[in-house]
Write a protein that holds these residues in place. Structure first.
Motif, PDB file in Angstrom:
ATOM      1  N   TYR A  12      12.242 -12.038 -21.016  1.00 21.40           N
ATOM      2  CA  TYR A  12      11.931 -13.114 -20.085  1.00 21.40           C
ATOM      3  C   TYR A  12      11.477 -14.336 -20.889  1.00 21.40           C
ATOM      4  O   TYR A  12      10.310 -14.428 -21.283  1.00 21.40           O
ATOM      5  CB  TYR A  12      10.850 -12.664 -19.095  1.00 21.40           C
ATOM      6  CG  TYR A  12      11.325 -11.511 -18.245  1.00 21.40           C
ATOM      7  CD1 TYR A  12      11.958 -11.740 -17.031  1.00 21.40           C
ATOM      8  CD2 TYR A  12      11.200 -10.195 -18.688  1.00 21.40           C
ATOM      9  CE1 TYR A  12      12.432 -10.690 -16.261  1.00 21.40           C
ATOM     10  CE2 TYR A  12      11.670  -9.138 -17.930  1.00 21.40           C
ATOM     11  CZ  TYR A  12      12.281  -9.386 -16.729  1.00 21.40           C
ATOM     12  OH  TYR A  12      12.759  -8.337 -15.978  1.00 21.40           O
ATOM     13  N   ASP A  19      10.472 -13.971 -13.079  1.00 24.16           N
ATOM     14  CA  ASP A  19      11.655 -14.490 -12.412  1.00 24.16           C
ATOM     15  C   ASP A  19      12.869 -13.762 -12.997  1.00 24.16           C
ATOM     16  O   ASP A  19      13.279 -14.049 -14.122  1.00 24.16           O
ATOM     17  CB  ASP A  19      11.749 -15.996 -12.651  1.00 24.16           C
ATOM     18  CG  ASP A  19      13.011 -16.627 -12.093  1.00 24.16           C
ATOM     19  OD1 ASP A  19      13.777 -15.938 -11.383  1.00 24.16           O
ATOM     20  OD2 ASP A  19      13.244 -17.816 -12.383  1.00 24.16           O
ATOM     21  N   GLU A  20      13.390 -12.821 -12.256  1.00 19.50           N
ATOM     22  CA  GLU A  20      14.529 -12.023 -12.747  1.00 19.50           C
ATOM     23  C   GLU A  20      15.737 -12.890 -13.072  1.00 19.50           C
ATOM     24  O   GLU A  20      16.531 -12.541 -13.940  1.00 19.50           O
ATOM     25  CB  GLU A  20      14.914 -10.938 -11.735  1.00 19.50           C
ATOM     26  CG  GLU A  20      13.959  -9.770 -11.680  1.00 19.50           C
ATOM     27  CD  GLU A  20      13.893  -8.963 -12.976  1.00 19.50           C
ATOM     28  OE1 GLU A  20      14.891  -8.912 -13.726  1.00 19.50           O
ATOM     29  OE2 GLU A  20      12.827  -8.394 -13.251  1.00 19.50           O
ATOM     30  N   SER A  21      15.881 -14.029 -12.402  1.00 22.21           N
ATOM     31  CA  SER A  21      17.040 -14.885 -12.677  1.00 22.21           C
ATOM     32  C   SER A  21      16.957 -15.517 -14.065  1.00 22.21           C
ATOM     33  O   SER A  21      17.964 -15.958 -14.609  1.00 22.21           O
ATOM     34  CB  SER A  21      17.182 -15.970 -11.606  1.00 22.21           C
ATOM     35  OG  SER A  21      16.130 -16.904 -11.699  1.00 22.21           O
ATOM     36  N   SER A  22      15.761 -15.530 -14.667  1.00 19.83           N
ATOM     37  CA  SER A  22      15.614 -16.098 -16.006  1.00 19.83           C
ATOM     38  C   SER A  22      15.794 -15.047 -17.107  1.00 19.83           C
ATOM     39  O   SER A  22      15.840 -15.385 -18.285  1.00 19.83           O
ATOM     40  CB  SER A  22      14.227 -16.743 -16.158  1.00 19.83           C
ATOM     41  OG  SER A  22      13.222 -15.750 -16.247  1.00 19.83           O
TER      42      SER A  22
END
Length: 177
Positions: free
Chosen positions: A87, A104-107
């Motif tokens: 991350y 933030d999993e999208s990062s």
């Protein structure tokens, strides 16, 4: 989980691996600070069907100095083989470390690697080993480097006692010869 770390001796094979790695990363480390000492020297094995790890940091973002870990793939690491998920910039976010907010999993960056690739990571960075859903083990060679000082409070101390506080980056060509 189904993973283990093996502390390594400075055998001829390990010295050769360190030489190949340090020829490429010494300048990167020294651009961050002039003096480093070896604080980890190990290999990691993740077994097939390992469920993966919870998101964590290896050292404290509050109490510990910067420690840089270098992971080297000993074979190709596909998504099924349980690569490390990192991350970015999470090592600088106190709210994440305190659990006030979630990652933030999208990062997230999934560190799939080809044999011989290496990844450098600040040990305060939030990361996790993902599930090994393959029928193959996953092997990594790794070393960690810290400024000469007191030992960290975190888990980043996987080194044989005879090497603690005794191997500097500046002198690596001497102790690997």
């Amino acid at each position: 989980g189904q993973r283990w770390d093996l502390k390594l001796q400075l055998s001829s094979e390990v010295k050769q691996a360190l030489t190949l790695m340090l020829q490429h990363v010494q300048g990167v480390l020294e651009s961050l600070r002039p003096s480093w000492q070896l604080t980890e020297l190990a290999a990691m094995c993740t077994f097939p069907e390992d469920p993966g790890q919870p998101v964590h940091a290896d050292t404290s973002h509050v109490y510990d100095q910067q420690v840089v870990t270098i992971f080297v793939a000993l074979h190709d690491i596909s998504p099924e083989r349980g690569p490390t998920k990192m991350y970015p910039k999470s090592h600088m976010d106190g709210e994440l470390h305190l659990g006030i907010k979630e990652v933030d999993e999208s990062s997230a960056v999934l560190c799939t690697m080809s044999c011989g690739d290496c990844v450098l990571m600040d040990s305060r960075l939030l990361h996790c080993g993902t599930a090994n859903t393959s029928d193959l083990h996953r092997f990594l060679f790794y070393s960690s480097w810290m400024p000469p000082a007191r030992r960290s409070r975190g888990s980043t101390n996987t080194i044989l006692p005879e090497y603690e506080d005794g191997l500097s980056l500046r002198d690596w060509q001497q102790w690997t010869s």
